[in-house]
Scaffold this active site. Structure first.
Site, PDB file in Angstrom:
ATOM      1  N   GLU A   1      37.921  19.119  10.298  1.00  0.00           N
ATOM      2  CA  GLU A   1      39.217  19.113  10.975  1.00  0.00           C
ATOM      3  C   GLU A   1      39.391  17.887  11.869  1.00  0.00           C
ATOM      4  O   GLU A   1      40.476  17.340  11.969  1.00  0.00           O
ATOM      5  CB  GLU A   1      39.404  20.395  11.790  1.00  0.00           C
ATOM      6  CG  GLU A   1      39.581  21.633  10.935  1.00  0.00           C
ATOM      7  CD  GLU A   1      40.693  21.498   9.893  1.00  0.00           C
ATOM      8  OE1 GLU A   1      41.566  20.622  10.036  1.00  0.00           O
ATOM      9  OE2 GLU A   1      40.668  22.261   8.922  1.00  0.00           O
TER      10      GLU A   1
ATOM     11  N   GLU B   1      45.353  23.454   3.393  1.00  0.00           N
ATOM     12  CA  GLU B   1      45.127  22.382   2.419  1.00  0.00           C
ATOM     13  C   GLU B   1      44.597  22.860   1.071  1.00  0.00           C
ATOM     14  O   GLU B   1      43.781  22.155   0.465  1.00  0.00           O
ATOM     15  CB  GLU B   1      44.133  21.386   3.031  1.00  0.00           C
ATOM     16  CG  GLU B   1      42.680  21.898   3.190  1.00  0.00           C
ATOM     17  CD  GLU B   1      42.373  22.489   4.552  1.00  0.00           C
ATOM     18  OE1 GLU B   1      43.324  22.894   5.250  1.00  0.00           O
ATOM     19  OE2 GLU B   1      41.181  22.552   4.917  1.00  0.00           O
TER      20      GLU B   1
ATOM     21  N   GLU C   1      47.239  17.489   5.937  1.00  0.00           N
ATOM     22  CA  GLU C   1      46.802  18.298   4.798  1.00  0.00           C
ATOM     23  C   GLU C   1      46.381  17.419   3.628  1.00  0.00           C
ATOM     24  O   GLU C   1      45.399  17.701   2.952  1.00  0.00           O
ATOM     25  CB  GLU C   1      47.893  19.278   4.370  1.00  0.00           C
ATOM     26  CG  GLU C   1      48.370  20.220   5.475  1.00  0.00           C
ATOM     27  CD  GLU C   1      47.259  20.942   6.208  1.00  0.00           C
ATOM     28  OE1 GLU C   1      46.215  21.234   5.589  1.00  0.00           O
ATOM     29  OE2 GLU C   1      47.418  21.205   7.422  1.00  0.00           O
TER      30      GLU C   1
HETATM   31 ZN   LIG Z   1      42.984  20.685   8.710  1.00  0.00          ZN
END
Ligand SMILES: [Zn+2]
Ligand SMILES: *[C@@H]1O[C@H](CO)[C@@H](O)[C@H](O)[C@H]1NC(C)=O
Ligand SMILES: *[C@@H]1O[C@H](CO)[C@@H](O)[C@H](O)[C@H]1NC(C)=O
Ligand SMILES: *[C@@H]1O[C@H](CO)[C@@H](O)[C@H](O)[C@H]1NC(C)=O
Ligand SMILES: *[C@@H]1O[C@H](CO)[C@@H](O)[C@H](O)[C@H]1NC(C)=O
Ligand SMILES: *[C@@H]1O[C@H](CO)[C@@H](O)[C@H](O)[C@H]1NC(C)=O
Length: 944
Positions: free
Chosen positions: A405, A349, A383
């Site tokens: 995450e 990202e 992302e």
């Molecule tokens: Zn990620």
């Protein structure tokens, strides 16, 4: 970072790993209590709670003494801005090396008196000035002390500059360095990717900084909280294009072959989100979102084939969705997404310049499958979610990676659902993420979601944070999706959080604080509820006895005899929000232990599997639920609990297998997929034993009607089923039918593949079926089928096509072909480095290939470790992938010996995976010993 997806492509969809965020969780949670919905989750408190720390396997017994012995920066200096110029050379120098050169001036402020400048630098050859590796000057009023000496510390990856005098608190200085580095093909830092187009080799310079590779590109304060502004200049050849986080503002031709591209200054950001790319890629673009420039970049051939179009189509809507969801405009002036031929993770990202594997961004409307499309949507969605959560607001240190995450893995699925509302993406969360994390988190060697900051220091420890628990456990607190009015409230607290910390850093407790401000009734504070889910590992099995009305909870362990040597201050009990129904009627949700349930009707708890726990009942209620199977699909997801309960010896009959009996009448995807995933364990445990014959006969009987069903509705396999998940289930039907020997399946597959071999330019196989057909045809075939696949693999211009061929080639049963294939994984001209470890895993999935892969990896461990050991996901998956079938004492001994023999080499980010493999093997041995006879008996009886 995006996950690497290794779910077998033969299963068709493979892909999605969603994770629900704790945030969402807690939001939902809170609301849930109020409204009757919720689940479990957990989150660590404010550092006060710490009894569940994870003993990090230490690779060194080294006591730090000097400031540069510590892996963490001292914090006495903070960066303000950098001017960085980089010049990657896309041709080798006279020594055959690819290099880049560059210089950097970092403006930093002194916040604590010190006569040391400690800044990260790794594998860079620094130019010396008067014998020192850097030049220092003062900014404004400040005068810089002279440099006494400077040196590099290899272990902790620092450049240390010792000054003759102290720096003054509050003053600002500039440290200038000039350097040369290798543009290696190792997928980290500033690296090189290669591909061939029209017979010509092309070289791309690209980068992957997360987690600790920015320091390999230029000297920098390489920690996520050391945010700064970056002014980037890239020097590159004419005919190439340079990209970075900011928009290009100027590109001048200087000298004959060279261009100098200057980028607009970045926002205040972390080093791990930087990106630099020089390539001859081309792009397509759109300006639909309020003049925001959105571009998709890839190889010219891929763009010409319109493989970037789908990504461009969904990016705008997904960004708009997040702008509304976060109530914050997209923070940058452009959004570039680039598909790279060589890339280690699934995607990364980088702020404004997101990088992907080709398979995660490119989609061909004709040649790609539905599963490929779904993957593209969900990875993009993941992302882009990070552009705010992660990039705009960043966790202070890597120990909180799970929140970053987990959150992205959760909202990823909201974004994807917005882009493709007909896919019912939300149904898949249970199948993918929850089952996966349940499996790992049921081990005594699991670890708490949250680790203390000082337990995560070295780069390998940071890499290890990128594991299933981090990505998927948080998402598993998925009871989120709160009812509408409450969602509004909780969205507000999320928005307030982002607003408060924009361009800054946080620790996870900051989020809890914001959520706590939402006034809703929950049984304890957000901190206390969440702590139990995040500071202690594992999850509970909730037992409901409908005869007595008693409900109890207990830490669920796959091997009940395993020893949990990690104490928990919460004694492994949780606040469990239970949503339930009785005789088909939704009941008010409650927190465990506050109420009892009883009655004659059937009781079903954890409806829609909204909570992160397993449920067990008294035998009568189980029987009542089993009798509902034929009438209600949704019950399937719940009786599914029987499989792990059986494995954990909480129930001791073949009750679990009974849930598969009705499948011969089932046509829907979710129950089938779920059953197949559970049966997969039986296949792995028994496909080398006499049980397999009976299992095969049973499954053949069960799958046959499904196979016939799809044959009929697709008019002899010529049409595509309409529903999104029906398409997936058709893949299951063919794949399982062929491997179980259903009549007609093998011939069908062989004839398709044969037609393709006879006319390679015309592939008659439907895109959705390709993975399964390739695999089966190669499994049934010999060297001719394999070599044909290899040729098609090498010629493939669509990455997802190459990827399924690569997976299918691992399906052959011919040992020498498998061994040759294993050797190919060490040759990057044959198998790209990014694909090496997953290819070995594919081979290990094959019952013939497993021992070959194990020998291969053992024999070359130090080489493999050195090549891939610092990587994240893929590397630790290597060990867990190879050992999945391990279920004999002999294999356990081999595994332990492997551990002993390689202590000196180390296991890097696979350290935990190795421990877990040992534990799983131990549990497998016991389970097989105790259950083999009864399982054989059951399959034998049921298959006739
Ligand atoms: Zn990620
Ligand atoms: C950096 O310097 C070392 C020692 O002089 C040399 O061996 C190495 O090749 C240099 N690196 C590059 C990329 O030129
Ligand atoms: C992208 O959108 C355009 C316009 O709606 C549509 O014609 C095209 O088929 C879409 N492309 C893909 C690959 O979905
Ligand atoms: C855990 O168990 C100990 C000993 O039984 C008890 O003193 C303590 O209060 C328990 N803690 C919690 C959070 O239940
Ligand atoms: C397991 O089997 C034993 C003996 O057959 C029985 O007494 C016990 O109740 C069973 N346990 C469960 C949980 O079914
Ligand atoms: C399918 O194939 C069978 C045998 O080849 C044939 O009898 C049947 O008519 C075909 N059905 C369709 C819908 O084409």
């Amino acid at each position: 970072m995006g996950k690497v997806y290794y779910v077998s492509q033969n299963v068709g969809l493979g892909l999605l790993v969603l994770a629900v965020s704790a945030l969402a969780t807690i939001i939902a949670l809170s609301i849930a209590y109020d409204k009757e919905k919720a689940k479990n989750q957990g989150k660590p408190g404010d550092g006060a709670a710490d009894s569940t720390s994870m003993p990090t396997p230490s690779t060194t017994q080294f006591t730090p003494k000097e400031p540069w012995d510590y892996y963490r920066l001292p914090g006495s200096l903070v960066p303000v801005s950098y001017d960085v110029t980089l010049w990657p050379r896309l041709e080798p120098n006279k020594d055959g090396l690819y290099i880049f050169t560059g210089n950097s001036s970092v403006v930093f402020r002194c916040v604590e008196e010190t006569d040391l400048i400690i800044i990260h630098s790794n594998k860079l050859n620094l130019t010396t000035f008067n014998g020192h590796h850097a030049k220092l000057s003062g900014l404004g009023e400040a005068t810089a002390p002279t440099i006494k000496k400077s040196w590099l510390v290899v272990k902790t990856e620092y450049l240390v500059v010792q000054l003759s005098n102290r720096l003054a608190v509050g003053a600002t200085y500039v440290l200038h360095t000039e350097f040369l580095g290798e543009l290696a093909d190792n997928l980290e830092g500033f690296y090189r990717s290669e591909y061939v187009e029209d017979g010509v080799k092309k070289v791309v310079a690209t980068s992957q900084m997360q987690a600790t590779y920015a320091r390999k590109t230029f000297p920098c304060f390489d920690e996520p909280a050391m945010k700064a502004l970056f002014n980037i200049i890239i020097i590159h050849n004419q005919g190439t294009v340079a990209l970075s986080n900011g928009r290009e503002i100027d590109s001048v031709i200087e000298g004959v072959p060279v261009k100098v591209t200057t980028f607009e200054p970045t926002e205040r950001m972390s080093t791990y989100l930087l990106a630099f790319i020089v390539s001859d890629f081309v792009s397509i673009q759109s300006n639909q979102n309020n003049n925001l420039l959105i571009r998709i970049w890839a190889r010219k051939k891929a763009i010409d084939d319109r493989q970037g179009e789908y990504a461009l189509n969904v990016t705008g809507p997904i960004l708009q969705f997040y702008e509304r969801y976060y109530n914050a405009a997209y923070p940058l002036s452009k959004s570039d997404q680039v598909a790279l031929p060589d890339f280690n993770a699934g995607a990364m990202e980088n702020w404004g310049l997101v990088t992907y594997r080709e398979t995660a961004l490119l989609y061909d409307p004709v040649l790609s499958s539905t599963g490929n499309k779904e993957r593209v949507t969900s990875v993009i969605s993941h992302e882009l979610a990070h552009m705010w959560f992660g990039n705009l607001v960043t966790l202070k240190w890597w120990n909180d990676l799970w929140l970053n995450e987990g959150f992205a893995s959760y909202v990823e699925y909201l974004g994807a659902d917005y882009a493709e509302p007909t896919w019912n993406m939300k149904d898949q969360i249970v199948l993918y993420d929850m089952q996966k994390v349940f499996a790992v988190d049921a081990l005594a060697s699991s670890h708490p979601l949250s680790r203390k900051e000082d337990e995560v220091n070295e780069p390998a420890q940071i890499s290890e944070m990128f594991n299933t628990i981090s990505y998927s456990k948080t998402i598993s607190f998925k009871f989120l999706t709160p009812p509408f009015p409450c969602k509004f409230i909780s969205a507000l607290s999320l928005q307030a959080y982002l607003n408060t910390f924009a361009f800054g850093n946080t620790v996870y407790t900051d989020l809890w604080d914001h959520l706590q401000q939402v006034k809703i009734f929950i049984p304890d504070s957000v901190h206390n509820i969440m702590n139990r889910w995040t500071l202690q590992m594992g999850f509970p099995v909730v037992t409901i006895d409908t005869r007595t009305g008693r409900i109890t909870q207990k830490h669920f362990l796959l091997d009940p005899d395993s020893v949990v040597d990690r104490p928990s201050q919460f004694n492994y009990t949780w606040f469990v929000p239970i949503k339930w129904m009785k005789s088909g009627m939704e009941q008010q949700q409650y927190w465990l232990l506050q109420k009892t349930v009883s009655g004659d009707g059937w009781v079903l708890a954890n409806t829609n599997v909204s909570g992160y726990f397993r449920v067990n009942y008294d035998p009568d209620n189980w029987n009542r639920l089993l009798s509902l199977l034929n009438t209600s699909d949704s019950v399937y997801l719940h009786v599914e609990d029987l499989f792990p309960l059986y494995r954990a010896k909480i129930i001791n009959t073949t009750l679990a297998l009974r849930t598969t009996k009705y499948l011969s009448k089932e046509r829907d995807y979710i129950p089938w997929e779920s059953a197949l995933r559970n049966l997969d364990y039986y296949i792995l445990m028994f496909d080398r034993t006499e049980v397999y014959g009976a299992l095969q006969a049973y499954l053949k009987k069960q799958i046959q009607p499904l196979f016939e069903h799809f044959k009929t509705i697709t008019a002899n396999w010529t049409k595509i089923p309409q529903g999104h998940t029906d398409q997936y289930n058709q893949i299951n039907a063919i794949g399982i039918a062929c491997s179980m020997g259903v009549k007609g399946c093998r011939e069908l597959i062989k004839s398709w593949y044969r037609q393709w071999m006879e006319n390679p330019v015309h592939n008659p196989i439907l895109a959705n079926l390709k993975s399964t057909v390739y695999c089966s045809a190669i499994a049934f075939g010999g060297v001719e089928e394999w070599d044909f696949a290899w040729t098609m693999f090498q010629n493939a211009t669509l990455a997802s096509e190459a990827s399924r061929l690569r997976s299918a080639m691992a399906c052959t049963k011919v040992p020498w072909l498998l061994n040759r294939y294993l050797e190919y994984t060490l040759d990057p001209t044959k198998i790209r480095k990014q694909d090496a470890t997953s290819t070995v895993q594919y081979i290990a999935r094959n019952v013939v290939g497993m021992p070959l892969a194990w020998n291969f990896v053992r024999a070359r461990w130090s080489y493999i470790f050195q090549q891939y050991g610092k990587g994240s996901f893929s590397f630790s998956n290597l060990i867990s992938g190879i050992t999945r079938r391990f279920s004999t004492e002999f294999e356990l001994q081999e595994l332990k010996k492997f551990k002993e023999d390689n202590v000196h080499v180390g296991f890097g980010s696979a350290t935990l995976a190795l421990e877990q493999s040992i534990e799983k093997t131990t549990a497998n041995i016991k389970w097989v010993t105790e259950n083999k006879a009864s399982v054989l008996k059951w399959f034998t009886e049921e298959s006739t």
